[in-house]
Design a protein around this motif. Structure first.
Motif, short mmCIF file in Angstrom:
data_model
loop_
_atom_site.label_atom_id
_atom_site.label_comp_id
_atom_site.label_asym_id
_atom_site.label_seq_id
_atom_site.Cartn_x
_atom_site.Cartn_y
_atom_site.Cartn_z
N HIS A 1 0.96 -1.21 -0.01
CA HIS A 1 -0.07 -0.02 -0.06
C HIS A 1 0.95 1.31 -0.06
O HIS A 1 1.48 1.47 1.12
CB HIS A 1 -0.83 0.09 1.26
CG HIS A 1 -1.88 1.15 1.46
ND1 HIS A 1 -3.15 1.04 1.65
CD2 HIS A 1 -1.72 2.61 1.07
CE1 HIS A 1 -3.81 2.15 1.60
NE2 HIS A 1 -2.73 2.98 1.15
N HIS B 1 1.30 5.51 -1.87
CA HIS B 1 0.94 6.47 -2.74
C HIS B 1 2.29 7.10 -3.32
O HIS B 1 3.25 7.58 -2.59
CB HIS B 1 0.28 7.69 -1.76
CG HIS B 1 -0.79 7.10 -1.07
ND1 HIS B 1 -2.09 7.17 -1.57
CD2 HIS B 1 -1.33 6.42 0.03
CE1 HIS B 1 -3.15 6.36 -0.74
NE2 HIS B 1 -2.57 6.29 0.26
N MET C 1 -1.50 3.11 -5.08
CA MET C 1 -2.74 3.52 -4.67
C MET C 1 -3.44 4.62 -6.03
O MET C 1 -2.59 5.23 -6.49
CB MET C 1 -3.03 4.34 -3.42
CG MET C 1 -2.89 3.25 -2.54
SD MET C 1 -4.49 2.14 -2.28
CE MET C 1 -3.61 0.57 -1.86
N HIS D 1 -4.47 -0.47 6.06
CA HIS D 1 -4.25 0.15 6.98
C HIS D 1 -4.84 0.38 8.44
O HIS D 1 -5.62 1.40 8.72
CB HIS D 1 -3.81 1.81 6.69
CG HIS D 1 -4.81 2.35 5.78
ND1 HIS D 1 -5.99 2.44 5.98
CD2 HIS D 1 -4.73 2.97 4.68
CE1 HIS D 1 -6.78 2.93 5.08
NE2 HIS D 1 -5.82 3.39 4.19
N ASP E 1 1.48 2.66 3.36
CA ASP E 1 0.65 3.79 3.10
C ASP E 1 1.43 4.99 3.37
O ASP E 1 0.86 6.30 3.62
CB ASP E 1 -0.44 3.98 4.54
CG ASP E 1 -1.53 5.01 4.12
OD1 ASP E 1 -1.86 5.35 2.88
OD2 ASP E 1 -2.26 5.39 4.92
ZN ZN Z 1 -3.40 5.07 1.66
#
Ligand code: ZN
Ligand code: NCD
Length: 368
Positions: free
Chosen positions: A37, A39, A63, A198, A271
């Motif tokens: 995960h 970004h 993502m 998350h 994340d």
């Molecule tokens: Zn995220």
């Protein structure tokens, strides 16, 4: 990953292992991990942040919540090309793309993306739950036909698990989401692979543990390190703010237990969510913590504190690929015990970003 004999300072027989001296572990060598995960953003910032993820991870689930969300096969293919172009020479990194689900998503488009090897998963953002979710799903019923198709073809659904009703206390939004949305979804579509992304609560860890093998979760480094007090330590701390927001200490403890349990249902997903320092330090600061530069050092610190270094390879490098049905990475990486200082700020190709653990020392160094 196996413990070598106490006096062994060489690789264990299978080529992986925990290096130990007579008093303590000094080196950890294990399969190259993956980030399930992340970004990576776009444009100049993308070029600035990709090297951090590519340096530590073999693959990453990227993502799709760009300002113009990645909701078609063509958009995902083009975004993948931009990411690959940003990977520094000599690093072996594969971005795995996700489809951004909207109320209007066509099941055929998702299925085509999966069949063409472009989509590895699809992401459910409840509309307005977090950064870049304005085009998200307003009611799960609206994507029912997409989810049914995903169940048939075996494409995992990645879930941002928070209700968006502002009448629900922000610290309760994940637990309420389980009751109102996730539990019914898992019951109605038992064959659907679901990653609860998350997770931040004891309720989420218990839900995942108590569900069948099709339900798993990612856990971030920040939710293992901080509780909600970190956001208010001596003043407002915008760099400790992400969504879902960090919860009480008892929840952090439950997450640490889940991550280090050895259960294949829990795996690494940073994340990592970079925002320019000015967008964080503002009257309305953005949600997201940029942890990519020292992600492995951060996670391994937790496993060491929990006396669970022998569980680290599973969490970081094995459980995620098993859930996604992908082979594990062939290469290995090594972390050694050594003090590093995390910089106060990182320049991501012209954008200043404050990383997680800024200004702190960590007790491990990533050697590659
Ligand atoms: Zn995220
Ligand atoms: C993420 C972002 O900035 O894109 N922010 C965050 O706080 N985690 C979005 C998300 O994953 O919720």
């Amino acid at each position: 990953m196996a413990f070598g004999p106490l006096w062994d300072d060489k690789l264990s027989m299978d080529g992986y292992g925990v290096f130990m001296t007579s008093d303590s572990i000094t080196r950890l060598t294990f399969r190259r991990p993956d980030d399930w995960h992340v970004h990576l953003r776009d444009g100049a910032v993308l070029t600035g942040v990709v090297p951090y993820t590519a340096r530590q991870f073999g693959r990453a689930i990227v993502m799709p919540n760009l300002p113009d969300p990645i909701s078609t096969v063509d958009a995902a293919r083009a975004y993948r090309d931009r990411i690959v172009a940003a990977v520094p020479e000599g690093l072996n990194f594969t971005p795995l793309m996700t489809a951004y689900l909207t109320d209007g998503t066509d099941p055929d488009e998702v299925a085509r993306g999966a069949a063409e090897g472009v989509f590895t998963a699809a992401k459910l953002y409840p509309a307005h739950a977090t950064t870049g979710s304005a085009h998200g799903v307003t009611e799960v019923a609206n994507i029912r036909s997409v989810l049914e198709r995903m169940e048939v073809i075996g494409l995992p659904l990645l879930v941002h698990g928070e209700v968006t009703d502002t009448g629900v206390d922000i610290f309760d939004r994940e637990a309420v989401f389980i009751e109102q949305v996730l539990a019914p979804l898992v019951r109605d579509l038992p064959g659907l692979k679901v990653v609860f992304e998350h997770i931040t609560t004891a309720e989420a860890a218990a839900f995942v543990t108590g569900s069948g093998p099709n339900v798993a979760a990612t856990i971030t480094p920040q939710h293992l390190h901080i509780n909600r007090n970190a956001m208010f330590a001596g003043g407002i701390r915008p760099h400790m703010y992400c969504l879902p927001v960090a919860k009480r200490e008892k929840h952090r403890q439950a997450l640490r237990k889940a991550a280090t349990s050895g259960s294949p249902k829990f795996f690494l997903g940073t994340d990592s969510a970079p925002h320019a320092v000015g967008a964080k330090e503002a009257a309305c600061g953005c949600a997201g913590i940029f942890n990519a530069p020292f992600a492995l050092e951060s996670y391994v610190t937790v496993f060491e504190e929990e006396g669970a270094l022998d569980k680290f390879e599973g969490f970081a490098s094995l459980h995620g690929s098993a859930f996604y049905g992908l082979p594990v990475n062939e290469a290995t990486v090594t972390l050694e015990k050594n003090v590093i200082l995390v910089p106060a700020q990182i320049d991501a190709n012209g954008t200043p970003i404050v990383p997680f653990h800024a200004g702190e020392e960590l007790g491990w160094r990533y050697l590659g």
